[in-house]
Design a protein around this motif. Structure first.
Motif, PDB file in Angstrom:
ATOM      1  N   ARG A  21      -1.391   2.186  -1.880  1.00 14.22           N
ATOM      2  CA  ARG A  21      -2.003   2.577  -0.613  1.00 14.22           C
ATOM      3  C   ARG A  21      -1.062   2.238   0.539  1.00 14.22           C
ATOM      4  N   CYS A  26      -3.459   6.138   3.123  1.00 14.69           N
ATOM      5  CA  CYS A  26      -3.152   7.219   2.186  1.00 14.69           C
ATOM      6  C   CYS A  26      -2.727   6.620   0.848  1.00 14.69           C
ATOM      7  N   SER A 157       5.091  12.887   4.095  1.00 14.67           N
ATOM      8  CA  SER A 157       4.279  14.075   3.843  1.00 14.67           C
ATOM      9  C   SER A 157       4.492  14.620   2.433  1.00 14.67           C
ATOM     10  N   LEU A 160       2.415  11.737  -0.033  1.00 19.16           N
ATOM     11  CA  LEU A 160       1.049  11.306   0.251  1.00 19.16           C
ATOM     12  C   LEU A 160       0.083  12.469   0.154  1.00 19.16           C
TER      13      LEU A 160
END
Length: 160
Positions: A21, A26, A157, A160
């Motif tokens: 995490r 995320c 990006s 996640l």
């Protein structure tokens, strides 16, 4: 947390970072981010696993220039290789302590222990050093490791 060890013929200390995490809450997707010791002894079978099973496209090498020269990574075709900008030998001694910080939560401490197999007291010293010098993990990555913000964003990006 499940066992994230990855068995290779010659690559040591490999882990799938999936399931961890982030500070923003995320979860890192399994199979998209792996870490290991250097790749200098990687066999052809190891390289095939990295390319085929993990779709390896980029290696981010956090070692110093001296470390890279002493144990150069095996070449892996079609894989981009990104070096951190750590060329000042005087700073390299503090680098490992500084690169251990990703935040203060227990989840992050577990991740860092897993990645670096460090002792608790070393982690505490690393967190204190990072907290004293950097506003947060993103600033540390950008300013401490000289990783461009655009690359940090693209990386986040993508996993996640």
């Amino acid at each position: 947390m499940n066992d994230r060890n990855i068995a290779f013929e010659k690559i040591s200390n490999a882990r799938d970072m999936g399931g961890l995490r982030t500070a923003q809450g995320c979860i890192v997707s399994s199979g998209f981010l792996i870490r290991s010791a250097n790749l200098s002894d990687a066999t052809e079978a190891d390289k095939n696993v990295l390319r085929e099973r993990y779709r390896l496209s980029k290696i981010i090498d956090l070692r110093t220039e001296i470390e890279r020269n002493e144990m150069p990574d095996a070449s892996i075709a079609t894989v981009d290789y990104l070096l951190t900008n750590r060329v000042n030998a005087a700073k390299s001694e503090r680098y490992y302590q500084m690169m251990l910080s990703a935040g203060k939560t227990e989840t992050k401490a577990e991740m860092i222990r897993d990645i670096f197999l460090a002792k608790e007291e070393y982690l505490d010293a690393a967190f204190s050093t990072i907290d004293a010098q950097y506003e947060n993990a993103d600033v540390f990555l950008r300013d401490g490791l000289n990783i461009p913000q655009k690359l940090i964003g693209r990386f986040q990006s993508s996993v996640l």
